[in-house]
Enzyme design. Structure first.
Site, mmCIF file in Angstrom:
data_model
loop_
_atom_site.group_PDB
_atom_site.id
_atom_site.type_symbol
_atom_site.label_atom_id
_atom_site.label_comp_id
_atom_site.label_asym_id
_atom_site.label_seq_id
_atom_site.Cartn_x
_atom_site.Cartn_y
_atom_site.Cartn_z
ATOM 1 N N SER A 162 0.843 -1.185 0.000
ATOM 2 C CA SER A 162 0.000 0.000 0.000
ATOM 3 C C SER A 162 0.882 1.239 0.000
ATOM 4 C CB SER A 162 -0.909 0.002 1.231
ATOM 5 O OG SER A 162 -1.685 1.167 1.277
ATOM 6 N N GLY A 163 0.641 2.113 -0.955
ATOM 7 C CA GLY A 163 1.451 3.318 -1.086
ATOM 8 C C GLY A 163 2.602 3.192 -2.042
ATOM 9 N N THR A 167 -2.082 1.884 -7.966
ATOM 10 C CA THR A 167 -3.249 2.503 -8.607
ATOM 11 C C THR A 167 -2.819 3.476 -9.697
ATOM 12 O OG1 THR A 167 -4.479 2.292 -6.538
ATOM 13 C CG2 THR A 167 -5.333 3.828 -8.171
ATOM 14 N N ASN A 211 -0.499 5.211 2.942
ATOM 15 C CA ASN A 211 -0.839 5.757 1.639
ATOM 16 C C ASN A 211 -2.058 6.664 1.782
ATOM 17 O OD1 ASN A 211 -1.091 6.297 -1.059
ATOM 18 N ND2 ASN A 211 -1.797 4.273 -1.644
ATOM 19 N N SER A 214 -5.068 4.827 -0.848
ATOM 20 C CA SER A 214 -4.879 3.384 -0.884
ATOM 21 C C SER A 214 -6.132 2.694 -1.401
ATOM 22 C CB SER A 214 -4.534 2.858 0.510
ATOM 23 O OG SER A 214 -4.445 1.452 0.514
ATOM 24 N N SER A 215 -5.970 1.785 -2.349
ATOM 25 C CA SER A 215 -7.091 0.991 -2.853
ATOM 26 C C SER A 215 -7.396 -0.110 -1.845
ATOM 27 C CB SER A 215 -6.746 0.377 -4.218
ATOM 28 O OG SER A 215 -6.532 1.377 -5.164
ATOM 29 N N GLY A 435 -0.728 -5.830 -2.414
ATOM 30 C CA GLY A 435 0.505 -6.573 -2.205
ATOM 31 C C GLY A 435 0.532 -7.238 -0.850
ATOM 32 N N GLU A 437 0.977 -7.851 2.857
ATOM 33 C CA GLU A 437 0.792 -6.909 3.961
ATOM 34 C C GLU A 437 1.117 -7.586 5.280
ATOM 35 O OE1 GLU A 437 -3.069 -5.188 4.029
ATOM 36 O OE2 GLU A 437 -2.728 -3.912 2.285
#
Length: 1515
Positions: A162-163, A167, A211, A214-215, A435, A437
């Site tokens: 994330s980050g 995206t 992020n 973040s998605s 990804g 985590e």
């Protein structure tokens, strides 16, 4: 072992470091097998002694490989080399993309970089992946080109933390597909695909600790392409939305963006009915404490989201969607207050707003939020819930509503993106998935995410292994199976029989199942009965478990696993929502019965469903993931691994610990390991021969390169397992290239020593010869000097004797003269003394008398001075007394009043005098004003009289003009009239200016300047407005042409599908809108006058027409004709009044060719269906001349309808001819000539309404001409200018060390025949020049056409140069400069340099000069800045960064030198735009100089019989 020889003194190695992970060190002594210590010197100067060197530190790569754009091209493949190469590219070169075999590693820069514009997309479009610098567009182009070539579906898998920028990478990928694949439907599908991004970001993205955007879900977008490679539709699949974020956010985090966007827009009129408040006042948005993200505007983001809904065609349901989202916020504010153990009540205010927004019964909702229904013994019982249970029911309802709304939005997006017609031939899927985590506390969401990454990593490993083995099979190598780490055991632990998901679903089916019992089952199954290697139990916890994933070891807390897996909502609440008055709310929950098992969530009713386990979130996620893996396995995957360089979100800050952790997690190091396990270094035989020719023995011929390599390698590398021979390449194990480099360097060193010894001996012999010759020369000169010195001594001796003799004589004579002179002097003094003695006796008496008188006078003066001093003292004393008296009087008031009274009198006198002077000045001013008024009135009367006289003169001239008997003098009359009117206009302006100056007493020159400035500003504004209108008109014209062509294509397709017997094909010209003879065209019906690209009145020779072209490859801005033509329209009134009388004179002029009305269609058909060979053999402009004479004959006969019909048919025929020859340069130039000539003839002799139509047609012809040439040049510009080796052998000796490997699956483009060279470019340009010359088009038009084409050539080559590292070298720069000089010579040889065609090549010339100049000292930096005046600062720095030495004699450009250049560039004026790439779509306006055609007569025309227009006869 051969690799041990590389551990010599001075070799670079990598040693572990707790902070930097790996640091560079240098060996201080050679390593020999058996030694127990290894002496190293670190980069900071410290010396370290490593013990037990059984595991030797990894070797460093040669300096020439530093910053390599493909990690697999490194000689040593290991973790420190990968980390160092990424750090160098990211920090030193600002390159965020790097290849790692088939993987693109993308590092998030946390900054806006200018590398995603349309010019970058143009540069990567159609280029091979191995030729360009790493970029996300390169991966997208590779997927697109592979899909078109192999007709196989593709997938781009984007993953990362994330980050890390997943995206953004997915957005740029879809943007690239939207640009290169134009939509086949009338409504642009690519615009809809891009419009889905802001919608999904608003409802699916949120701020997290890592992020800001973040998605919180995974998505897989399939972009469908048609047979021609154009986008015809898209489809989106989502995975595991984080619904728990709707009701809970951790500290410093936010809920989904859409909630804050709605709160920010609460003041809008349409949003007031939602009863929203600030996000701080809602429980579901204030838990994280972060209400605003720095640098973002929630209100503008909502506008962008609403615009996206409009583009997708669903604007009607926006407010319904916003009502449901607002209701979720209000539901969170429903306060559940426990009143006892089982009783609870709901607050009415927020619940009432929620019920109103959703259109449900508030009382029923309040009841079932606090109660639940149970089935006991066949009876239904209602049981109250505790406060905690009611809160959980409320939150579950909120999550379920949001999840249903999210699924509905995705469904509607898919409906809007679905292809309306035609079947999708193939697609490219873009997977933007979470990804790996790991947090301090990991729950059910992280467990599912990491499970998905395990599956993707397995697919990735197998694909990489498969590609590696395919390369070996293709080269027919004898290979053994490469072992790689397979994570199947970890996957079986999660999804296998009695795995973690099975046990979780089983526990969810238990009536009293809990998280603790599920964890105990995990312990019993995977620790006690059959220990699993990937499962562990924490030491200090009984409610957690540890899973050893491929990337890291993660500890999961079991709290909430069962609730999140069940994701249940009570059926009573769902039934209330089903009965909602809102259509959208009812639709959301009515469709739940038919929802697929992949949908999230389940409903708990009184009677438990028999197969409820199939509806658990874990089961659904496994099914969706299985479908995703099947899709990915059926496509060709392309991988993008996004890396987060630091956790502080700072731009260009590199944290090696975080980077290594992500590299291990995303599979990049696994790719390196698999590649290093085989043969990572691969050379073609020709490249190996060119590089290591000095190590080979035998015949040195390029044709025998393979034989020489096979013969020499066994002697160079004794171990045959370290290399292998393929069909076209030779393969090496890791480190063997470095060994060959060492042998090559040693051979070069020995050769250098021999060369040095020979050179030194030759230099010594030369030096001895020079010393010997110098010695003889010195001796000769010394002896001559001694002889000359002896002769000089003898000469000096004789001269001395003569001098002595003469001197002695002079001394004696001077002594005699001195004695005589002394004697005379003594006598004179003696006589004088005697005389003075007698005189003194007489003077003494006189002197005494004089002295006595002087003494008496002195005494008198002293006495007088004493008397005067005494008088002064007495007078001073009296004055002091008087002063004291005056001071006392001055202090008294009366004295002051007496003095002041005198001053008042004086002031009154002065005031009276000033008033008299002012009165006199006023009188003078009044007299002057009266005089000015009289002058002003006189001037006005004079100007009125002059204006009346001018009007009378104009009327007189008009009457004289109407009496003329011929029309040949009309242009001259108009010109004179224009000048006359312009003169009178100027005189009127000057008179008004004079009056203004007189009235306001301004200087005339100053007022004139102000008026000129105001006029210039107004003129500029008007011109800008006119240009904008013209641009819009040309855009509409292009759109009309495109739609017209599309209509023709669709009609032809329908005709082909009908296949009706006897069906006659309709002429394609009927697709155009014909100009009906009965419906004359008017300029107002087409466009306003200001947007006409041609002058619509009789022009003068100095007037010009300006148009712009549109590139076929992109939308180009269109510059219009000059606005000077609009001034001519002011004088069309007199011309129209004269036309009636002039037409009577035209009838007297009989034309020799009467054209019957029945022949109009035949003449038009001949114009459009004329054969190519026959048309090219005609005289230039012959068709236009014939058509014009026919129109003149009809016009002279008085039949206006026939003349108009003939003109309309001619225009339609010319348009059809252009469409028929859309790819033929010669015919396009021919009709461009005829259209312009026909336009000029009509304008000169009989202007009518069709002139503007002809101007539009000329624009289309010019655009078509450039489109044909640009299409032919597009694919040969880069190979011809950059890649072709016109200077043979220049690059052969400069083969780069460790040439980049061709990426697996990236086959080079196969080009039929030979590679394009400069001859190919000149051939295309020559064809255009020949066509323009044969049709006798103006020289200025040819210059402007080649100006546009040379700019396209320069921009395309320059952009490719900036994106290709292999082109930035000294030898390649020399090749490119020679190729450009060939093009310059060609342009100058044909006299085309006057139009700026050569000047447009200046950026490319300066770029290659930059590759060839010195790049070391400060003077070099200043010289570069002075030389590269046409390049921007970014372009200069980019070329210096990409500069790559291709031989051992060259060096890289140091970072200090680049910084020096940047410092010098800061002082340069910013005349160049701050952009990296040139705009390939830039258009230069084209100017048609008007020259009146000569008088046309029928006798001058020679019409061949091949035209078949025998119906034309002479009168």
């Amino acid at each position: 072992m051969a690799t041990l020889e590389l551990y010599s003194k001075g070799a670079n190695v990598w040693v572990p470091d707790p902070d930097a992970v790996w640091v560079s060190a240098q060996l201080l002594q050679d390593y020999r097998p058996g030694e127990k210590h290894l002496l190293l010197q670190l980069s900071n100067g410290n010396v370290r002694c490593m013990g037990s060197p059984s595991d030797l530190p990894p070797l460093g790569n040669p300096d020439i490989l530093e910053g390599e754009n493909d990690l697999t091209a490194l000689s040593f493949l290991h973790e420190p080399a990968v980390l160092h190469n990424l750090r160098v590219r990211f920090l030193d070169y600002s390159s965020i993309y790097t290849y790692c075999g088939i993987v693109l590693v993308a590092i998030n820069p946390y900054d806006q970089l200018p590398i995603y514009g349309e010019e970058v997309i143009d540069a990567y479009s159609g280029q091979d992946m191995a030729d360009m610098e790493p970029h996300i567009f390169s991966v997208a182009e590779e997927a697109y080109r592979t899909m078109i070539r192999e007709e196989k579906n593709q997938s781009i898998i984007i993953s990362g933390e994330s980050g890390s920028g997943k995206t953004v990478s997915a957005k740029f990928t879809m943007r690239y597909f939207a640009v290169v694949g134009g939509a086949a439907q009338q409504t642009s599908v690519e615009e809809r695909v891009l419009a889905s991004n802001p919608i999904m970001e608003s409802i699916g993205n949120a701020k997290t600790t890592r992020n800001d955007n973040s998605s919180r879900f995974g998505k897989y977008i399939e972009i469908g392409f048609g047979r021609k490679g154009d986008i015809i539709g898209a489809n989106m699949r989502t995975y595991l939305l984080e619904k728990s974020r709707v009701v809970f956010q951790a500290s410093t985090e936010r809920n989904y963006h859409i909630f804050y966007q709605l709160c920010a827009s609460r003041e809008l009129p349409e949003m007031r009915s939602l009863k929203l408040d600030a996000p701080e006042n809602f429980r579901y948005t204030n838990q994280g404490g972060e209400m605003q993200i720095p640098g973002t505007d929630d209100l503008s983001d909502l506008e962008r989201t609403r615009s996206a809904f409009t583009i997708l065609g669903r604007p009607d349901q926006q407010m319904e969607l916003f009502r449901i989202l607002s209701a979720v916020l209000h539901l969170g504010n429903v306060n559940i207050q426990a009143s006892g153990c089982f009783d609870s009540q709901a607050e009415d205010r927020s619940l009432a707003v929620f019920s109103k927004l959703l259109g449900v019964e508030g009382s029923q909702l309040a009841h079932w939020l606090c109660h639940r229904r149970l089935a006991v013994g066949g009876e239904m019982l209602v049981k109250p819930m505790t406060g905690q249970q009611a809160v959980e029911a409320r939150d579950a309802l909120a999550k379920h509503i949001y999840g249903q709304l999210f699924a509905w939005t995705v469904q509607r997006l898919n409906s809007a993106l679905r292809a309306q017609q035609g079947r999708t031939k193939s697609f490219v899927g873009v997977l933007d998935i979470y990804g790996f985590e790991t947090f301090e506390r990991n729950s059910f969401e992280q467990f599912c995410i990491n499970y998905a990454n395990e599956k993707l990593q397995q697919q990735f490993n197998r694909h990489v292994f498969h590609l590696e083995q395919e390369e070996y099979i293709r080269e027919e190598l004898a290979w053994s199976r490469i072992e790689f780490s397979d994570n199947q055991q970890c996957i079986d632990l999660i999804e296998g029989q009695l795995g973690m998901f099975d046990l979780l679903d089983e526990e969810c089916r238990m009536p009293k199942g809990s998280d603790e019992s599920w964890v105990r089952k995990l312990y019993d199954q995977h620790l006690s009965s059959k220990p699993h290697p990937h499962f562990r139990k924490p030491r200090m916890s009984n409610s957690a478990f540890i899973v050893l994933h491929f990337a890291d070891t993660v500890q999961y807390e079991c709290d909430g696993f069962l609730d999140k897996n069940r994701d249940t909502v009570f059926e009573e609440l769902i039934n209330i929502l089903k009965a909602s008055q809102s259509e959208l709310v009812a639709e959301l929950f009515q469709q739940q019965r038919n929802v697929s098992p992949v949908a999230n969530g389940s409903i708990r009713s009184g009677k438990r469903a028999a197969r409820e386990h199939k509806l658990t979130v874990g089961f659904q996620f496994r099914q969706s993931l299985q479908m995703l893996m099947e899709t990915l396995n059926s496509t060709t995957p392309h991988y993008v691994r996004c890396i987060k360089p630091n956790d502080l979100k700072e731009p260009f800050l590199f944290d090696p610990k975080r980077t290594v952790q992500q590299l291990r997690a995303c599979g990049v190091l696994e790719t390196i390991r698999i590649s290093a396990a085989g043969y990572p270094s691969r050379w073609t035989y020709e490249e190996f021969f060119s590089r290591y020719r000095i190590l080979l023995r035998g015949p040195q011929s390029q044709d025998q390169a393979q034989a020489a390599c096979r013969q020499a390698l066994p002697q160079l590398i004794p171990d045959p397992d370290q290399y292998c021979f393929g069909k076209t390449k030779v393969f090496f194990r890791a480190g063997q290239v470095a060994l060959l480099e060492r042998l090559r360097a040693e051979r070069l060193r020995v050769a250098a020593v021999i060369i040095q010894s020979q050179v030194r001996g030759w230099l010594a012999r030369i030096r001895y010869t020079r010393i010997h010759w110098a010695t003889l020369t010195i001796q000769r000169y010394s002896r001559g000097a001694l002889a000359r010195r002896l002769a000089l001594i003898l000469r000096y001796t004789r001269a001395a004797l003569v001098i002595q003799k003469t001197y002695r004589m002079m001394v004696v004579r001077q002594l005699f003269l001195m004695i005589r002179q002394a004697t005379v002097t003594i006598q004179a003094f003696a006589r004088g003394m005697l005389e003075r003695r007698r005189y003194r006796l007489r003077a003494a008496v006189l002197l005494q008398a004089t002295v006595r008188g002087w003494l008496a006078r002195q005494a008198y003066r002293r006495v007088r001075a004493a008397v005067v001093f005494m008088q002064c003292c007495i007078r001073r004393k009296a004055a002091r007394r008087q002063l004291l008296k005056l001071k006392s009087e001055a202090r008294s008031v009366e004295r002051y009043r007496e003095l002041n009274k005198g001053m008042e009198v004086k002031l009154m006198q002065l005031q009276l005098k000033a008033d008299q002077e002012v009165l006199a000045f006023v009188c003078i001013q009044a007299r002057e004003s009266a005089a000015l008024r009289e002058t002003l009135m006189a001037e006005r009367e004079a100007s009125s009289a002059e204006l009346a006289a001018l009007r009378a003169t104009i009327q007189k001239l008009e009457s004289q003009l109407q009496e003329k008997e011929t029309i040949s003098r009309l242009p001259c009359w108009n010109k004179k009239k224009n000048k006359k009117v312009g003169f009178h206009f100027t005189s009127i302006v000057q008179s008004q200016l004079f009056f203004f100056c007189v009235c306001h007493k301004f200087p005339l020159s100053l007022c004139a300047e102000c008026v000129d400035q105001a006029v210039s500003q107004v003129t500029s504004a008007l011109r800008a407005e006119v240009d904008e209108e013209r641009r819009k008109y040309q855009g509409l014209l292009r759109e009309f042409t495109r739609l017209e062509q599309r209509y023709d294509n669709l009609r032809e397709m329908s005709l082909l599908t009908e296949r009706t017997k006897g069906h006659r094909r309709t002429d394609s010209t009927q697709s155009l809108e014909p100009l009906s003879p009965t419906t004359p065209l008017s300029p107002q019906s087409l466009t306003p006058l200001s947007v006409s690209p041609f002058p619509s009145a009789v022009p003068s020779p100095e007037e010009v027409r300006r148009i712009s072209v549109t590139s076929p490859s992109a939308e180009r801005r269109v510059s219009m004709w000059s606005s000077e033509a609009s001034m001519v329209m002011k004088y069309r009134g007199p011309t129209a009044r004269l036309k009636n009388k002039c037409s009577q004179l035209l009838k007297l002029t009989a034309l020799p060719w009467p054209c019957p009305l029945s022949a109009t269609a035949s003449l038009s058909v001949c114009a459009s269906d004329i054969r190519v060979d026959s048309a090219l053999s005609l005289a230039p402009g012959l068709p236009a001349s014939v058509l014009f004479l026919c129109v003149r004959q009809a016009d002279c006969s008085g039949d206006q309808a026939r003349a108009r019909s003939l003109c309309s048919a001619a225009v339609t025929a010319m348009k059809a001819a252009l469409k028929k020859h859309v790819s033929d340069i010669d015919m396009t130039v021919l009709w461009l000539k005829n259209i312009c000539l026909f336009h000029d003839l009509l304008t000169q002799h009989s202007p009518n309404d069709l002139i503007r139509t002809l101007s539009d047609l000329s624009i289309q012809a010019y655009q078509q001409l450039l489109s044909i040439t640009e299409t032919r040049l597009q694919n040969i510009i880069v190979p011809a200018l950059l890649e072709s080796e016109t200077i043979q052998g220049l690059s052969g000796s400069a083969v780069k060390l460790a040439v980049s490997r061709k990426r697996a699956g990236s086959d080079p483009r196969t080009v039929g025949g030979e590679a394009p060279t400069m001859a190919s470019v000149l051939r295309e340009l020559g064809a255009l020049h020949t066509a323009l010359t044969q049709q006798a088009l103006p020289k200025t038009l040819m210059e402007q056409a080649f100006h546009q084409l040379t700019y396209l050539i320069c921009a395309s080559a320059f952009n490719s140069l900036l994106l290709r590292k292999d082109m930035c070298s000294w030898s390649r720069g020399l090749q490119i400069r020679y190729n450009v000089s060939v093009l310059e010579e060609w342009l100058r040889g044909r006299g085309l340099q006057a139009g700026g065609a050569v000047a447009t090549l200046e950026p490319l010339i300066q770029a290659v000069q930059l590759l060839q100049v010195g790049k070391k000292t400060e003077a070099d930096a200043q010289g570069i800045v002075r030389t590269c005046s046409a390049l921007s600062s970014q372009q200069i720095v980019k070329i210096l960064t990409l500069y790559t030495p291709h031989s051992d004699l060259d060096e890289r450009v140091t970072l200090n030198f680049i910084r020096s250049v940047q410092g010098v560039l800061k002082g340069r004026s910013n005349s160049q735009p701050s952009q990296l790439l040139m705009d390939v779509r830039r258009v230069f306006p084209v100017i048609f100089l008007y020259s009146p055609p000569p008088v046309l007569s029928a006798e001058q025309l020679v019409i061949p019989d091949s035209l078949k227009i025998s119906f034309l006869r002479k009168a």
